[in-house]
Motif scaffolding. Structure first.
Motif, PDB file in Angstrom:
ATOM      1  N   PHE A 272       0.812  -1.222   0.000  1.00  0.00           N
ATOM      2  CA  PHE A 272       0.000   0.000   0.000  1.00  0.00           C
ATOM      3  C   PHE A 272       0.842   1.267   0.000  1.00  0.00           C
ATOM      4  O   PHE A 272       0.578   2.215  -0.750  1.00  0.00           O
TER       5      PHE A 272
ATOM      6  N   SER B 213       0.890   3.788  -3.133  1.00  0.00           N
ATOM      7  CA  SER B 213       0.322   5.113  -2.857  1.00  0.00           C
ATOM      8  C   SER B 213       1.317   6.220  -3.171  1.00  0.00           C
ATOM      9  O   SER B 213       0.947   7.286  -3.677  1.00  0.00           O
TER      10      SER B 213
ATOM     11  N   ARG C 225      -9.130   0.988   3.403  1.00  0.00           N
ATOM     12  CA  ARG C 225      -7.792   1.302   2.919  1.00  0.00           C
ATOM     13  C   ARG C 225      -7.704   1.143   1.400  1.00  0.00           C
ATOM     14  O   ARG C 225      -7.115   1.991   0.704  1.00  0.00           O
TER      15      ARG C 225
END
Length: 243
Positions: free
Chosen positions: A9, A13, A36
């Motif tokens: 993640f 991101s 998320r």
């Protein structure tokens, strides 16, 4: 050149935030739906999405911890001398640069980029030859810093250091045989810190281009530190002096 696989993640991101144009598609774990993931997909906008099984994601990530999200990206590219000149021209504060001479391990490069980002370094500079390239390993180890801190590869490192000096940037090299310790040196003002390859140290022409040489005082039996560890010690002593 093969595509770069970015996974996890935080890493995905960061690419979405700073370099989304590199992303060709985002591959997600089938069935995963949570806050998320929803937040990440909101950032992804109209990028192509693909849902696959965990086994397929595991294979894409090469066994790494992907957390159910992988981005397939075009490879990162290092900056060049023209970028470096423009960046230095635009600085409104004393230059703070990290120079890596002969650091070829992508894990070490990634760790150095991560530390450079934390220390507020304006750019990391290395020679085109005998230096680690930007790749997926660097990106993963750097934890997003590879997308934020400019990594500049130059044709002739000694010549680039000379250009720095013409701009009033002092060159501080690290060498085990230096007479002055890191803590005795003046690391304020415009400066470039030069770290040599682990074991071999700086090349001769690089060493000759330095204004000062400093060493990290070593109390034990170990004669040298991993280059990324030594870089962290030196950069944050500079940060302490400059703050």
């Amino acid at each position: 050149m093969a595509n770069e696989v970015v996974f996890g993640f935080h890493a995905v991101s960061t690419v979405l935030k700073y370099d989304a144009a590199r992303i060709q598609k985002i591959v997600l774990l089938k069935g995963r739906e949570d806050e998320r993931l929803s937040a990440l997909l909101e950032k992804a906008g109209k990028l192509t999405l693909q849902r696959v099984t965990r086994q397929e994601l595991d294979e894409l990530a090469g066994g790494g911890v992907h957390q159910g999200v992988v981005a397939i990206c075009t490879p990162m590219k290092a900056k060049d001398e023209r970028f470096l000149d423009r960046m230095l021209d635009s600085l409104e504060e004393p230059a703070f640069l990290l120079v890596l001479d002969g650091v070829t391990d992508p894990h070490n490069l990634g760790a150095c980029l991560r530390t450079a980002d934390a220390a507020g370094v304006h750019a990391v500079v290395a020679a085109k030859d005998k230096s680690a390239p930007l790749n997926a390993t660097v990106s993963k180890v750097a934890c997003g810093a590879a997308e934020v801190v400019p990594y500049v590869q130059v044709t002739n490192l000694a010549r680039t250091l000379g250009e720095f000096q013409k701009r009033g940037i002092w060159i501080t090299g690290t060498a085990g045989e230096a007479s002055e310790t890191l803590y005795q040196a003046n690391l304020t003002g415009p400066m470039a810190l030069v770290m040599g390859a682990e074991g071999k140290g700086m090349r001769r022409l690089t060493r000759e281009a330095c204004d000062f040489l400093v060493k990290i005082p070593m109390a034990g039996e170990v004669s040298s530190l991993n280059v990324s560890v030594a870089t962290g010690i030196c950069l944050f002593e500079a940060v302490r002096q400059r703050s």
